[in-house]
Scaffold this active site. Structure first.
Site, short mmCIF file in Angstrom:
data_model
loop_
_atom_site.label_atom_id
_atom_site.label_comp_id
_atom_site.label_asym_id
_atom_site.label_seq_id
_atom_site.Cartn_x
_atom_site.Cartn_y
_atom_site.Cartn_z
CE LYS A 74 -13.68 0.49 -4.11
NZ LYS A 74 -14.95 1.19 -4.05
N GLY A 103 -14.11 -5.68 10.33
CA GLY A 103 -15.05 -6.79 10.19
C GLY A 103 -14.44 -8.12 9.79
N GLY A 121 -15.49 1.35 12.13
CA GLY A 121 -15.23 2.72 11.68
C GLY A 121 -14.47 3.54 12.71
P1 AMP Z 1 -12.41 -3.42 3.31
O1 AMP Z 1 -13.87 -3.23 3.54
O2 AMP Z 1 -11.77 -2.32 2.52
O3 AMP Z 1 -11.65 -3.80 4.55
O4 AMP Z 1 -12.31 -4.64 2.32
C1 AMP Z 1 -12.82 -5.90 2.61
C2 AMP Z 1 -13.16 -6.55 1.31
O5 AMP Z 1 -11.99 -6.68 0.52
C3 AMP Z 1 -13.70 -7.95 1.47
O6 AMP Z 1 -15.04 -7.91 1.04
C4 AMP Z 1 -12.85 -8.77 0.54
O7 AMP Z 1 -13.59 -9.68 -0.24
C5 AMP Z 1 -12.22 -7.73 -0.37
N1 AMP Z 1 -11.00 -8.21 -1.00
C6 AMP Z 1 -9.88 -8.64 -0.42
N2 AMP Z 1 -8.99 -9.05 -1.34
C7 AMP Z 1 -9.56 -8.88 -2.54
C8 AMP Z 1 -9.13 -9.12 -3.88
N3 AMP Z 1 -7.95 -9.63 -4.16
N4 AMP Z 1 -9.98 -8.82 -4.88
C9 AMP Z 1 -11.20 -8.30 -4.60
N5 AMP Z 1 -11.65 -8.04 -3.37
C10 AMP Z 1 -10.84 -8.34 -2.34
#
Ligand code: AMP
Length: 416
Positions: free
Chosen positions: A218, A374, A397
């Site tokens: 996000k 992570g 975090g």
């Molecule tokens: P974050 O916790 O914001 O660092 O996001 C990590 C998550 O982003 C992981 O669970 C990934 O599966 C997800 N992610 C990465 N690329 C994509 C994508 N193209 N579509 C959906 N989820 C994604």
């Protein structure tokens, strides 16, 4: 500044906040002891210099005392790694006698601090229909009780060491508040020192070009970091689910890809700000698209702005990775946080794993490479590159907040 290398621990009792929050299986066996191993050099140093140890930590998220979250389960491993016997105090508020009797070289482990609400200073057990007034009163009550809690912990020792980077972004009793009782006898442990040095190498006066590669799901959760880093980096690479909000903002078609419609204006602002600051922005323009959010889905390569209906972007395509590689191999300092694809699904982890490999190569070529978060840490670890990059951050975090430019309470408490 005072540190564990120049402090005289002879005959002193050191209370040390560590991060022993390790994962346990159903039989209470530790499944990953990384955090315990990380704390050992600090603990050994105190003992070697003639001090004794009072170790404190949290484990999990208990709502009160619970066997499942007892630190007694991890004693065997700490003893093996430290090479010393541990005494254990089943109630962190009742360690007076045990702490007083500690002799140089002896070690006392306190039970999980979070068995007490005072550690975090947040009220527990509030009824769901509690009014704002009731919540306020409960908070005031726990904050009041927290003062005695902190005072008691401090009373056990002559000096305080904070070595729990993973909780440094929390102003908890043991991570920050306790420091004021040791105005001349407080310091960071080696884990904290290492983390601070690594992040400051990137944020301070890094060798340039400095490139940040940011992934994850996000834009909204990374906005603080993106904005802060735009004022520091030469290049910013954006991958993962965030790409599609930008692709849509550019007027592209993104099919079923992850998108935060309420962040589209923000995406436009980020692109404008990058231009103003002369930061080169790179996106995974070529992506792997899948016809379902499933590891075994059909896939095709396409542009992030031309994803057909019914398809979604799930990974950075090899063509994007090549462009990223070109930028990264020319960089002298690299910060990586977040996967560039749906890393949990092996078929869509290829882009992320490739980035891990590029960071290894860049490190061999002399770049300073810092990996945190992570999934990015999991990627370098799985590929066997954890010791082939310059630094792997242990605090998710905490690192994110540090990168946003926030002064972490655990760091501030030692420095001020
Ligand atoms: P974050 O916790 O914001 O660092 O996001 C990590 C998550 O982003 C992981 O669970 C990934 O599966 C997800 N992610 C990465 N690329 C994509 C994508 N193209 N579509 C959906 N989820 C994604």
């Amino acid at each position: 500044m005072q540190n564990i290398s120049n402090y005289d621990f002879a005959g002193k009792k050191a209370i040390v906040r560590v991060d022993f929050n390790v994962p346990l299986d159903g039989d209470f066996k530790i499944t990953d002891d990384t955090r315990i191993r990380a704390a050992i050099p600090t603990l050994k140093k105190v003992l070697e210099k003639g001090g004794s140890l009072i170790i404190m930590s949290h484990l999990g998220r208990p709502k009160g005392p619970a066997d499942k979250f007892s630190l007694k389960h991890i004693i065997y491993r700490v003893e093996e790694l430290l090479g010393a016997k541990l005494q254990f105090c089943e109630d962190c508020m009742k360690a007076d006698a045990q702490a007083a009797a500690l002799k140089p070289g002896e070690v006392l482990l306190l039970e999980n601090l979070r068995f007490y609400a005072e550690e975090e200073g947040k009220p527990r057990g509030l009824a769901e229909d509690a009014t704002d007034e009731m919540k306020k009163a409960a908070k005031a009550e726990v904050k009041e009780k927290q003062k005695d809690f902190v005072k008691k912990l401090a009373s056990y020792a002559d000096c305080y060491i904070n070595d729990a980077f993973g909780t440094a972004h929390r102003a908890h009793a043991s991570t920050a508040l306790i420091a004021k009782y040791f105005p001349n006898d407080k310091m960071f442990g080696y884990v904290m020192e290492g983390e601070i040095k690594a992040i400051d190498t990137v944020l301070g006066s890094p060798e340039r070009p400095l490139t940040a590669i940011l992934g994850g799901s996000k834009v909204s959760s990374k906005i603080g970091i993106i904005e802060h880093l735009l004022g520091l980096v030469d290049n910013m690479i954006i991958g993962g689910g965030m790409v599609y909000t930008f692709a849509k903002a550019k007027g592209g078609k993104i099919g079923n890809s992850l998108c935060e419609d309420d962040q589209i204006q923000l995406a436009l602002d980020i692109m404008k700000k990058a231009e103003e600051k002369c930061v080169k922005l790179y996106f995974s323009d070529e992506v792997v698209a899948a016809d379902a959010f499933d590891n075994n889905a059909n896939t095709m390569l396409c542009r992030a702005t031309e994803i057909p209906d019914g398809w979604e972007g799930v990974d950075a395509a090899p063509a994007s990775v090549e462009i990223f590689k070109d930028v990264l191999m020319k960089s002298k300092t690299i910060l990586w946080n977040g996967p560039v694809g749906v890393f949990e699904m092996p078929n869509f982890a290829k882009g992320t794993n490739a980035i891990a490999g590029i960071l290894k190569e860049a490190t061999e070529k002399g770049a300073f490479t810092l990996v945190g978060g992570g999934d990015s840490v999991a990627a370098v670890t799985q590929m066997g590159y954890a010791d082939k990059v310059s630094y792997v951050s242990t605090g998710g975090g905490a690192m994110l907040e540090y990168l946003e430019g926030i002064e972490l309470p655990g760091i501030k408490a030692i420095r001020e």
